[in-house]
Scaffold this motif. Structure first.
Motif, PDB file in Angstrom:
ATOM      1  N   GLN A 141       0.802  -1.214   0.000  1.00  0.00           N
ATOM      2  CA  GLN A 141       0.000   0.000   0.000  1.00  0.00           C
ATOM      3  C   GLN A 141       0.839   1.271   0.000  1.00  0.00           C
ATOM      4  OE1 GLN A 141      -2.435  -0.449   3.432  1.00  0.00           O
ATOM      5  NE2 GLN A 141      -3.639  -2.110   2.564  1.00  0.00           N
ATOM      6  N   ARG A 142       2.140   1.168  -0.156  1.00  0.00           N
ATOM      7  CA  ARG A 142       3.025   2.334  -0.097  1.00  0.00           C
ATOM      8  C   ARG A 142       4.290   2.050  -0.908  1.00  0.00           C
ATOM      9  NH1 ARG A 142       1.972   3.300   4.739  1.00  0.00           N
ATOM     10  NH2 ARG A 142       0.493   1.615   4.799  1.00  0.00           N
ATOM     11  N   PRO A 143       5.077   3.078  -1.247  1.00  0.00           N
ATOM     12  CA  PRO A 143       6.330   2.839  -1.988  1.00  0.00           C
ATOM     13  C   PRO A 143       7.416   2.301  -1.051  1.00  0.00           C
ATOM     14  CG  PRO A 143       6.018   5.187  -1.641  1.00  0.00           C
ATOM     15  CD  PRO A 143       4.786   4.504  -1.129  1.00  0.00           C
ATOM     16  N   PHE A 144       7.321   1.039  -0.715  1.00  0.00           N
ATOM     17  CA  PHE A 144       8.210   0.442   0.285  1.00  0.00           C
ATOM     18  C   PHE A 144       9.663   0.457  -0.166  1.00  0.00           C
ATOM     19  CE2 PHE A 144      10.444  -3.281   1.927  1.00  0.00           C
ATOM     20  CZ  PHE A 144      10.399  -3.006   3.275  1.00  0.00           C
ATOM     21  N   TRP A 145       9.919  -0.029  -1.368  1.00  0.00           N
ATOM     22  CA  TRP A 145      11.308  -0.126  -1.831  1.00  0.00           C
ATOM     23  C   TRP A 145      11.922   1.245  -2.046  1.00  0.00           C
ATOM     24  CZ3 TRP A 145      13.455  -4.432  -0.787  1.00  0.00           C
ATOM     25  CH2 TRP A 145      12.705  -5.597  -0.766  1.00  0.00           C
ATOM     26  N   ALA A 146      11.135   2.204  -2.424  1.00  0.00           N
ATOM     27  CA  ALA A 146      11.647   3.566  -2.582  1.00  0.00           C
ATOM     28  C   ALA A 146      12.116   4.109  -1.241  1.00  0.00           C
ATOM     29  CB  ALA A 146      10.561   4.461  -3.172  1.00  0.00           C
ATOM     30  N   GLY A 147      11.320   3.926  -0.203  1.00  0.00           N
ATOM     31  CA  GLY A 147      11.718   4.386   1.122  1.00  0.00           C
ATOM     32  C   GLY A 147      12.938   3.656   1.647  1.00  0.00           C
ATOM     33  N   LEU A 148      13.016   2.346   1.388  1.00  0.00           N
ATOM     34  CA  LEU A 148      14.160   1.568   1.859  1.00  0.00           C
ATOM     35  C   LEU A 148      15.446   2.008   1.170  1.00  0.00           C
ATOM     36  CD1 LEU A 148      15.023  -0.801   3.672  1.00  0.00           C
ATOM     37  CD2 LEU A 148      14.711  -2.280   1.688  1.00  0.00           C
TER      38      LEU A 148
END
Length: 196
Positions: free
Chosen positions: A28-35
């Protein structure tokens, strides 16, 4: 155990339930972008303050740009958390991460020796490109018993064309004979006398 008990998932392992919840949260969110953005901020903030000891030789990598590197690294980690928990501002956070990654090249030891620069650049680009997906609704499937083959879905067939409908003309009162109806429908003025 009944089939109803097993279907509810009450006997699932706790780890499996946690992994499923994490997967739903991650989608539900840009997980890999944040990581990637957070991982890019770590070397940018770390290398200006690091000292490397090899035997009796101590190599200090600290530079005059230590404060700038620390600020850029902390901002990148903060933007990574913003991408995770406030994904509505993901485009702003992605553009800010890209700009901070570019600024880190001259300020922070070539962007953390290239590692932090590349990770923050990829994370920012992924954040800008991410879009929330549309929920997929399951198709309505009729229940069937074991051993039966489910019937294929019904296909609607368009109705067959019948004889052409007569042309619509002005309404004729119900008490008039059939010939007058034809006369009314075929006369150009709707059956009126041109003299009157």
């Amino acid at each position: 155990m009944s089939a109803d008990f097993m279907a509810t998932g009450q006997n699932e392992h706790v780890l499996r339930v946690l992994l499923r919840r994490f997967r739903n949260w991650r989608w539900q969110r840009p997980f890999w972008a944040g990581l990637f953005t957070m991982l890019g901020g770590v070397p940018i903030a770390y290398f200006p303050y690091a000292t490397l000891s090899v035997g009796n030789v101590t190599l200090s990598m600290s530079t005059t740009a230590g404060a700038g590197s620390l600020i850029i690294g902390v901002l990148l980690v903060t933007l990574g958390f913003t991408m995770w928990f406030h994904h509505i501002v993901r485009v702003f956070a992605g553009i800010a991460a890209i700009l901070l990654a570019l600024i880190s090249i001259p300020v922070a030891n070539l962007g953390g020796f290239g590692m932090g620069f590349l990770l923050a650049l990829v994370g920012g680009a992924l954040s800008v490109a991410w879009a929330p997906g549309e929920p997929v609704l399951p198709a309505a499937v009729p229940p069937h018993t074991a051993g039966e083959v489910p019937a294929p879905p019904a296909v609607s067939v368009p109705p067959q064309a019948g004889p052409p409908a007569p042309p619509a003309g002005p309404a004729v009162p119900a008490g008039q004979p059939e010939t007058s109806r034809e006369a009314v429908a075929t006369e150009p003025d709707g059956g009126r006398n041109s003299a009157g």
